[in-house]
Write an enzyme that holds these catalytic residues in place. Structure first.
Site, PDB file in Angstrom:
ATOM      1  N   SER A 247       2.233 -13.821  32.668  1.00  0.00           N
ATOM      2  CA  SER A 247       3.397 -14.088  34.108  1.00  0.00           C
ATOM      3  C   SER A 247       3.459 -15.607  34.121  1.00  0.00           C
ATOM      4  O   SER A 247       4.617 -15.771  34.449  1.00  0.00           O
ATOM      5  CB  SER A 247       2.748 -13.469  35.281  1.00  0.00           C
ATOM      6  OG  SER A 247       1.614 -13.977  35.521  1.00  0.00           O
TER       7      SER A 247
ATOM      8  N   HIS B  40      -3.901  -5.143   0.524  1.00  0.00           N
ATOM      9  CA  HIS B  40      -3.405  -5.654   1.887  1.00  0.00           C
ATOM     10  C   HIS B  40      -3.331  -7.255   1.917  1.00  0.00           C
ATOM     11  O   HIS B  40      -4.453  -7.678   2.140  1.00  0.00           O
ATOM     12  CB  HIS B  40      -4.310  -5.149   2.987  1.00  0.00           C
ATOM     13  CG  HIS B  40      -3.799  -3.514   3.143  1.00  0.00           C
ATOM     14  ND1 HIS B  40      -2.902  -3.000   4.220  1.00  0.00           N
ATOM     15  CD2 HIS B  40      -4.593  -2.550   2.496  1.00  0.00           C
ATOM     16  CE1 HIS B  40      -2.789  -1.918   3.830  1.00  0.00           C
ATOM     17  NE2 HIS B  40      -3.924  -1.396   3.017  1.00  0.00           N
TER      18      HIS B  40
ATOM     19  N   GLU C 287      -2.343  -8.794   4.484  1.00  0.00           N
ATOM     20  CA  GLU C 287      -2.307  -9.358   5.804  1.00  0.00           C
ATOM     21  C   GLU C 287      -3.697  -9.438   6.303  1.00  0.00           C
ATOM     22  O   GLU C 287      -3.913 -10.055   7.424  1.00  0.00           O
ATOM     23  CB  GLU C 287      -1.436  -8.483   6.915  1.00  0.00           C
ATOM     24  CG  GLU C 287      -2.110  -7.016   6.915  1.00  0.00           C
ATOM     25  CD  GLU C 287      -1.617  -5.996   5.765  1.00  0.00           C
ATOM     26  OE1 GLU C 287      -1.289  -6.378   4.686  1.00  0.00           O
ATOM     27  OE2 GLU C 287      -1.942  -4.714   5.992  1.00  0.00           O
TER      28      GLU C 287
ATOM     29  N   GLY D 238      -1.439 -15.083  37.958  1.00  0.00           N
ATOM     30  CA  GLY D 238      -2.706 -16.109  37.852  1.00  0.00           C
ATOM     31  C   GLY D 238      -2.924 -16.260  36.550  1.00  0.00           C
ATOM     32  O   GLY D 238      -3.544 -17.071  35.939  1.00  0.00           O
TER      33      GLY D 238
ATOM     34  N   CYS E 175       0.732  -1.177  -0.115  1.00  0.00           N
ATOM     35  CA  CYS E 175      -0.212   0.117   0.210  1.00  0.00           C
ATOM     36  C   CYS E 175       0.804   1.234   0.099  1.00  0.00           C
ATOM     37  O   CYS E 175       1.635   1.609  -0.904  1.00  0.00           O
ATOM     38  CB  CYS E 175      -1.017   0.103   1.146  1.00  0.00           C
ATOM     39  SG  CYS E 175      -2.422   1.364   0.999  1.00  0.00           S
TER      40      CYS E 175
ATOM     41  N   VAL F 221      -2.050 -15.766  32.080  1.00  0.00           N
ATOM     42  CA  VAL F 221      -1.333 -16.627  31.142  1.00  0.00           C
ATOM     43  C   VAL F 221       0.288 -15.910  31.067  1.00  0.00           C
ATOM     44  O   VAL F 221       1.164 -16.671  31.100  1.00  0.00           O
ATOM     45  CB  VAL F 221      -2.055 -16.794  29.752  1.00  0.00           C
ATOM     46  CG1 VAL F 221      -1.047 -17.455  28.814  1.00  0.00           C
ATOM     47  CG2 VAL F 221      -3.458 -17.407  29.808  1.00  0.00           C
TER      48      VAL F 221
END
Ligand code: XMP
Length: 510
Positions: A226, A167, A169, A222, A79, A224
């Site tokens: 960390s 595009h 993507e 608690g 683009c 995902v």
């Protein structure tokens, strides 16, 4: 050495999506602002020039030094990236008669163009531009067009330079990933070796080299991110990693004990700290949502700091920061705006801690974090957990937070979440929770008139939390859940379901 692809960002809203698609091809890439000064192009195997909200003809249009790139590295302009190449080398880009948005069909005119190998004639592509390429410079050659766009794709003769107006993507460009693969693999010869396993291997060995015998302290939430960061660090340095899991009293029902047990089972060196009373005390009398966030954040820092001080000679602070939080995006005004957010839950640590920061996940996206977790053998239930805000139920209790309100909301939330799991709906929902509203409503139970609280249930679909839609949960499920809540949670006599999308609403109510 891991091969890398450079995505030079001119500020398009789709730049992150390009990176996602490239990563899906098992190729490692990095996004850098077009005017980054820290960049060494030689470190990269190929370059993708992104789109932009700018016109190449605007006075303040973003520009780059192409001397180290064009003809030296395989280049794909997308683009604005395509228009920039044309403009820079003496072609013409101008206003198109109509803005070109939406679907178009590709007419490949050079059937030998490697960019379109195995791409179907007539393949659907997605356009989103107002300027258009009117004339190509000498040495540039058209390879595809569409009914409205003559130069939908071109190449530069005798170079591995390609450019496309559409595009690749976005989802609506049906063979976009194939086109990116052709460019990266066939043309640029990049190896497809970036996998969760290879990421684990290189990250663990990098962490070992970087941290040596140093001690690292890390706050587990608690969630995902960390948790995966902790497991990677644990693999690299074992018990030199000191994890702290704080109960702020605003977690889900029984979450503190359950998650702590899971962490212990995973062999992490973790200390659970129950600071509920301290947090609830800090929240007394506060009703403003931002003030509540601040009180919770500050208390977290104090508690975390107290604990970290007990560990002798800590050098590093580990964090679960992920890539979307560190990408420097280019602002619409043209200058690069550093939108580096402090990590939600561990932001702004006191200066005197003077710890160095280690962030094993800072170059990967959320879905990649989950895949890495899977390849580390982590529990799928932990990896599939819905996101949960750092301030927890504190921002789902509208108005002042009290222990009694926390108890009520924990009960309601547990019924809702357990129900989603029982009905196999949990994984269809991106995030769910309950809000305790600051109103009472009249009800009738038996012969008694009641005047009790109202709770709102919210379940949304989303990919990143930036936009979201409410989930069309089955009426039977809502009926069962509502009955259960009203019959078993003392203090609640009414349940409503939130049917607002984001925007204009937000996911949380505060
Ligand atoms: P909103 O309400 O802005 O939420 O649509 C988007 C996502 O962000 C989470 N959220 C937070 N997470 N600290 C956090 O760690 C916060 O203060 C916070 N506020 C919102 C929210 O749960 C959703 O996933």
């Amino acid at each position: 050495m891991q091969q890398k692809v450079l995505i030079l960002d001119f500020g398009s809203q789709f730049t992150q999506l390009i990176a996602r698609r490239v990563r899906e091809l098992n190729i490692y890439c990095e996004i850098h602002p077009f005017n980054s000064t820290k960049l060494n192009v030689d470190d990269f195997k190929a370059v993708i020039l992104s789109g932009s909200p700018f016109s190449v003809n605007a006075d303040n249009a973003p520009t780059i030094d192409l001397t180290k790139i064009k003809g030296k590295k395989p280049v794909l302009g997308v683009c604005y990236g395509a228009q920039y190449l044309v403009h820079h080398y003496g072609g013409q880009v101008g206003d198109s008669n109509s803005r070109e948005y939406g679907r178009a069909n590709l007419n490949i005119v050079d059937l030998n163009a490697p960019l379109f190998e195995n791409v179907s004639q007539g393949s659907q592509v997605w356009m989103s531009h107002s300027d258009t390429i009117k004339r190509l410079p000498a040495g540039f050659k058209k390879i595809a067009s569409t009914s409205d766009v003559e130069y939908a794709a071109f190449t530069i003769e005798d170079e591995d330079t390609f450019a496309i107006q559409f595009h690749p993507e976005v989802y609506h460009t049906t063979e976009g990933k194939k086109i990116l693969e052709n460019f990266l693999v066939k043309i640029a010869g990049v190896e497809q070796t970036w996998t969760p396993n290879s990421f684990v291997e290189t990250t663990v060995s990098d962490l070992k080299a970087k941290l040596g015998n140093d001690k690292v302290v890390l706050g587990l939430s608690g969630g995902v991110d960390s948790s995966v960061a902790a497991v990677l660090l644990d693999k690299a340095i074992g018990h030199n990693l000191y994890c702290i899991f704080v109960n702020n009293g605003l977690l889900r029902k029984d979450e503190f004990t359950q998650v702590l047990a899971q962490y212990e089972d995973m062999g992490l060196n973790v200390k659970g700290v129950d600071a509920s009373a301290r947090f609830l005390k800090a929240l007394e009398g506060i009703t403003d949502p931002e003030a509540k966030r601040k009180a919770i954040g500050n208390t977290f820092i104090e508690v975390f700091d107290d604990e970290a001080q007990r560990i002798k000679d800590v050098v590093w602070l580990g964090q679960g920061t992920i890539y979307p939080d560190v990408i420097e995006s280019v602002s619409a005004s043209g200058g690069p705006s550093a939108t580096i957010k402090s990590h939600h839950n561990v932001g702004g640590l006191p200066d005197f801690m003077k710890l160095k920061i280690v962030e094993p996940l800072r170059m990967i996206f959320k879905d990649e974090v989950r895949r890495v977790g899977k390849s580390l053998g982590m529990n799928p239930a932990l990896l599939g957990r819905h996101p949960f805000p750092g301030p927890g139920l504190g921002i789902r209790i509208l108005g002042e937070v009290t222990p009694e309100k926390v108890r009520i909301l924990q009960e309601v939330d547990a019924i809702f979440i357990d129900g989603l799991k029982k009905w196999n709906l949990y994984d269809d929902v991106w995030q769910a929770g309950a809000m305790l509203l600051p109103v009472n409503s009249v009800g009738v139970m038996g012969d008694e008139r009641t005047y009790e609280r109202v709770v709102a249930l919210r379940a949304v679909s989303s990919t990143d939390g930036m936009t979201a839609d409410w989930v069309n949960l089955p009426y039977e499920f809502l009926q069962e859940t509502s009955n259960k809540i009203i019959n078993s949670v003392k203090g609640v006599n009414r349940v409503v379901y939130d049917i607002s999308s984001k925007p204009p609403a937000t996911i949380e109510w505060e």
